[in-house]
Design a protein around this motif. Sequence first.
Motif, PDB file in Angstrom:
ATOM      1  N   GLY A 124     127.663  43.892  36.309  1.00 53.92           N
ATOM      2  CA  GLY A 124     126.338  43.940  35.187  1.00 53.92           C
ATOM      3  C   GLY A 124     125.880  45.704  34.653  1.00 53.92           C
ATOM      4  O   GLY A 124     124.937  45.615  34.929  1.00 53.92           O
ATOM      5  N   LEU A 125     126.590  46.167  34.621  1.00 57.05           N
ATOM      6  CA  LEU A 125     126.649  47.060  34.064  1.00 57.05           C
ATOM      7  C   LEU A 125     126.613  47.191  32.645  1.00 57.05           C
ATOM      8  O   LEU A 125     128.042  46.820  32.064  1.00 57.05           O
ATOM      9  N   PRO A 126     126.216  48.239  31.863  1.00 57.13           N
ATOM     10  CA  PRO A 126     126.977  48.349  29.752  1.00 57.13           C
ATOM     11  C   PRO A 126     127.943  49.193  29.912  1.00 57.13           C
ATOM     12  O   PRO A 126     128.465  50.284  31.864  1.00 57.13           O
ATOM     13  N   LYS A 127     128.695  49.335  29.526  1.00 52.66           N
ATOM     14  CA  LYS A 127     129.911  50.039  29.445  1.00 52.66           C
ATOM     15  C   LYS A 127     130.030  51.419  29.564  1.00 52.66           C
ATOM     16  O   LYS A 127     130.705  52.390  30.017  1.00 52.66           O
ATOM     17  N   MET A 156     132.358  56.531  42.741  1.00 52.28           N
ATOM     18  CA  MET A 156     133.356  55.540  43.394  1.00 52.28           C
ATOM     19  C   MET A 156     133.651  54.126  43.563  1.00 52.28           C
ATOM     20  O   MET A 156     134.833  53.611  43.031  1.00 52.28           O
ATOM     21  N   SER A 157     132.751  52.970  43.899  1.00 50.82           N
ATOM     22  CA  SER A 157     133.168  51.104  44.009  1.00 50.82           C
ATOM     23  C   SER A 157     133.251  51.552  42.473  1.00 50.82           C
ATOM     24  O   SER A 157     134.413  51.068  42.163  1.00 50.82           O
ATOM     25  N   LEU A 158     132.858  51.972  41.783  1.00 54.37           N
ATOM     26  CA  LEU A 158     132.506  51.686  39.980  1.00 54.37           C
ATOM     27  C   LEU A 158     134.606  51.646  39.601  1.00 54.37           C
ATOM     28  O   LEU A 158     134.643  51.027  38.775  1.00 54.37           O
ATOM     29  N   SER A 192     140.276  49.140  33.146  1.00 56.95           N
ATOM     30  CA  SER A 192     139.631  48.332  32.283  1.00 56.95           C
ATOM     31  C   SER A 192     137.716  49.117  31.654  1.00 56.95           C
ATOM     32  O   SER A 192     137.242  48.800  33.293  1.00 56.95           O
ATOM     33  N   PHE A 193     137.347  49.699  31.440  1.00 56.49           N
ATOM     34  CA  PHE A 193     135.764  49.962  31.631  1.00 56.49           C
ATOM     35  C   PHE A 193     135.266  48.461  31.865  1.00 56.49           C
ATOM     36  O   PHE A 193     133.792  49.000  32.228  1.00 56.49           O
ATOM     37  N   THR A 194     135.712  48.206  30.199  1.00 54.41           N
ATOM     38  CA  THR A 194     134.591  47.083  29.729  1.00 54.41           C
ATOM     39  C   THR A 194     134.333  45.968  30.955  1.00 54.41           C
ATOM     40  O   THR A 194     133.316  44.872  31.446  1.00 54.41           O
ATOM     41  N   ALA A 195     135.742  45.067  31.213  1.00 62.29           N
ATOM     42  CA  ALA A 195     135.456  44.456  32.504  1.00 62.29           C
ATOM     43  C   ALA A 195     134.896  44.845  33.466  1.00 62.29           C
ATOM     44  O   ALA A 195     134.136  44.252  34.487  1.00 62.29           O
TER      45      ALA A 195
END
Length: 298
Positions: free
Chosen positions: A27-30, A7-9, A18-21
């Motif tokens: 600090g996670l992989p896309k 949920m936080s993500l 943006s998933f990347t941003a």
Amino acid sequence: MNRLEAMSLFVRVAELQSFTAAALSLGLPKSSASQAVSQLEAHLKVQLLYRTTRKVQLTHDGQAYYERCREVLAELDELDSMFSQTSDLTGALRVDMPVSLARNFLVPRLPEFMNRHPGLEIELSCTDRRVDVVAEGFDCVIRVGALADSTLMMRQLGLMHMGNYASPAYLARHGEPKTLDDLKDHHLIHYALTLGSKPFGFEYRDGDEYRVVDMPGRITVNNTEAFSAAALAGLGILQSPRTGNRHHMAEGRLVEILPQYEAEPLPVSLVYPRRRHQARRVRAFMDWVSEIMRDYLD
């Protein structure tokens, strides 16, 4: 990744579009971010986001879920700090305020608040448009002028009293108006959030009422920075809050005119979403703003 983490993500992806941003900020992989939101959608059996090669956008269901997620996460944050014996505040605050208010007053004093609460991060939006407090995920917003949205909570901070100003160069070319009749030979700098709308005239108090004198103007702006800059450039007469023009007056860049004709004061308010539990960091920020604005408002 558990449900709360997902949920936080999701909230972060929605806010950054943006998933990347979002992944980078956490600090996670896309791929992990995309997978977590996909699993969340599968669990809920609804599509939360429209995905394109350039950005992501909330669906109608996604918007409703986003708003509830923010409330749930705020309540959990409050619950976590319920029995804390420390005054430390952590997390992010998203706030919005007019450009001139941020530049002239609040941002210069913001280090006081940040030094008091080193665990906080602030996302500061400075715009003259009326942001959608709930849809754009703001914790609180400072608004100048009348409020119309009754679905939001409001704390009035005070009033901005108005003045009439012109540059020395403008007055040297056109003369200084002494009466309302003199205004027919002058230009007013018009302000309109929506360009093309009918500009407001010169406002003044007449007994218990406020009236308007229609005035021509050679420039209309939709930004408070350009509003002030146009007056400094000698493009016309400016009606704006006294507090924002004190330094221009002190430096001789603007001259007050027609002091007997004052426009209606502008209310300044803190606006925030209607929630059962307001995060401690939000309450602390609003209390601080209320405190320091006493030096700025009438």
